[in-house]
Scaffold this motif. Structure first.
Motif, short mmCIF file in Angstrom:
data_model
loop_
_atom_site.label_atom_id
_atom_site.label_comp_id
_atom_site.label_asym_id
_atom_site.label_seq_id
_atom_site.Cartn_x
_atom_site.Cartn_y
_atom_site.Cartn_z
N MET A 134 -2.17 -2.21 5.82
CA MET A 134 -3.49 -1.91 6.38
C MET A 134 -3.97 -3.02 7.32
SD MET A 134 -5.44 -0.11 3.16
CE MET A 134 -6.95 0.26 4.11
N LEU A 135 -3.67 -4.26 6.99
CA LEU A 135 -4.00 -5.36 7.91
C LEU A 135 -3.27 -5.18 9.24
CD1 LEU A 135 -4.00 -8.49 5.56
CD2 LEU A 135 -5.98 -7.45 6.69
N SER A 141 -6.35 3.62 2.62
CA SER A 141 -7.62 3.69 1.89
C SER A 141 -7.56 4.74 0.79
CB SER A 141 -8.76 4.01 2.87
OG SER A 141 -8.58 5.30 3.46
N ASP A 142 -6.85 5.84 1.04
CA ASP A 142 -6.70 6.87 0.01
C ASP A 142 -5.88 6.34 -1.16
OD1 ASP A 142 -6.97 9.76 -0.80
OD2 ASP A 142 -4.78 9.64 -0.70
N GLU A 143 -4.81 5.60 -0.86
CA GLU A 143 -3.99 5.03 -1.93
C GLU A 143 -4.75 3.99 -2.74
OE1 GLU A 143 -0.43 3.54 -0.18
OE2 GLU A 143 0.37 5.53 0.30
N LEU A 144 -5.72 3.33 -2.12
CA LEU A 144 -6.52 2.32 -2.82
C LEU A 144 -7.71 2.93 -3.55
CD1 LEU A 144 -6.48 -0.60 -0.21
CD2 LEU A 144 -5.13 -0.37 -2.31
N TRP A 158 2.07 -3.46 -5.37
CA TRP A 158 0.70 -3.12 -5.02
C TRP A 158 0.21 -3.85 -3.76
CZ3 TRP A 158 -2.50 -7.33 -4.94
CH2 TRP A 158 -2.07 -8.47 -5.63
N LEU A 159 0.93 -4.90 -3.33
CA LEU A 159 0.52 -5.64 -2.13
C LEU A 159 0.95 -4.97 -0.83
CD1 LEU A 159 0.96 -9.51 -2.60
CD2 LEU A 159 -1.09 -8.26 -1.90
N LEU A 160 1.92 -4.05 -0.90
CA LEU A 160 2.44 -3.44 0.32
C LEU A 160 1.36 -2.71 1.10
CD1 LEU A 160 5.90 -2.04 -0.85
CD2 LEU A 160 5.51 -3.80 0.87
N THR A 161 0.54 -1.94 0.40
CA THR A 161 -0.49 -1.15 1.10
C THR A 161 -1.54 -2.02 1.78
OG1 THR A 161 -0.18 0.77 -0.35
CG2 THR A 161 -2.30 0.59 0.79
#
Length: 318
Positions: free
Chosen positions: A99-100, A246-249, A92-95
């Motif tokens: 994004m950063l 953002s969509d994945e989150l 879950w940290l990959l996205t």
């Protein structure tokens, strides 16, 4: 004894065939993953030549080589271990991490646009015409490459997510090396085209000499065009990373709006729908990148001015 030796040879042959099949599988999977990352490869190729503008011709290839080695280190020593470990234990940290990186690309692209609008020179040398510092150029290029390489490797990882750990490691290592060789091989050809043109222009054959002169005259325009493409690519890739992330989150609004516009453009333009839809998505991603980049530039500029003011007050107090 002879029978045992024959059996041993049979076992060795079987292992060799299995190893060859495994290598073929890795190669095929690497090719598939590399194709998926092709868009970012184009961006990487467009971004890099701007880093050798304004430097001596004899230093161009050494600098490209240093950037290429930095890119390999990025992919194999930093990104590959990190994404494999994260995909195993903290997927879950990959996205958020990606994004950063996307926000950083947006910042770099917007900063270049801002400097151009303010009339700052695009060259890397200083105001007195001094040659740019090579170490600074290489660090900047490798820093930007880190983000683009991370995007390439994560896209590739998504394509082989169902493979075992060691297969993923082998496939991603092949992708990393192959793409680095491809990108920086093309970059080296681009930056040395003017030298090749100069040699051709001295040919006794008029056609060859004319082609050589055309290369020499066209190279400054090509490099300027690549600088523009590279800046746009930073905004496009950075904005696209942010949209998808953002969509994945779970923040679907902006991504949904862009996707709706893309589908509408696709349906309205018939046979050209695929191309037009892609252009709409690309433009929207770049616009998102420009907006986010402008916010980051404003924040960084504000913090920088505050730091300067504090330093000035501290110096005055002493």
């Amino acid at each position: 004894m002879a029978g045992g030796l024959v059996a041993l040879f049979d076992d060795v042959a079987l292992l060799a065939r299995a190893a060859a099949a495994s290598i073929d599988d890795v190669g095929a999977a690497a090719a598939k993953a590399g194709v998926k990352a092709a868009g970012v490869v184009v961006d990487d190729t467009a971004v890099t030549p701007q880093y050798v503008q304004g430097i001596a011709a004899e230093r161009e290839i050494p600098i490209v080589r240093r950037i290429a080695m930095g890119s390999l280190r990025n992919k194999l020593l930093i990104i590959l271990p990190a994404i494999l470990l994260l995909s195993e234990f903290l997927p879950w940290l990959l996205t958020p991490i990606l994004m950063l990186g996307g926000a950083f690309l947006c910042y770099e692209g917007t900063e270049k646009v801002w400097h151009r609008l303010r009339g700052h020179s695009a060259a890397h040398g200083d105001a007195e015409g001094q040659p740019p510092d090579e170490n600074t150029l290489v660090r900047g290029a490798v820093r930007t490459d880190l983000i683009l390489s991370a995007e390439i490797m994560v896209i590739s990882l998504n394509e082989v997510a169902s493979e075992g750990f060691w297969s993923r490691l082998a496939i991603l290592a092949v992708v990393g090396v192959a793409i680095t060789v491809l990108v920086y091989g093309v970059v080296a050809l681009i930056v040395k085209m003017d030298d090749a043109g100069l040699r051709l222009s001295r040919s006794d054959r008029k056609g060859v000499a004319g082609f050589g002169r055309g290369l020499v005259k066209g190279m400054p325009k090509l490099l300027t065009g690549l600088t523009v493409v590279g800046t746009a690519a930073m905004l496009w890739v950075g904005g696209h990373i942010l949209l998808v992330g953002s969509d994945e989150l779970g923040l679907h609004a902006v991504y949904g709006a862009v996707h709706h516009l893309e589908e509408a453009a696709h349906e309205a333009t018939g046979a050209l729908g695929g191309v037009v839809g892609w252009l709409v998505n690309t433009f929207a991603s770049a616009l998102v990148g420009l907006v986010v980049g402008a916010v980051v530039v404003a924040v960084v500029t504000l913090l920088f001015h505050r730091r300067k003011e504090r330093a000035a007050h501290g110096a005055a107090a002493h």
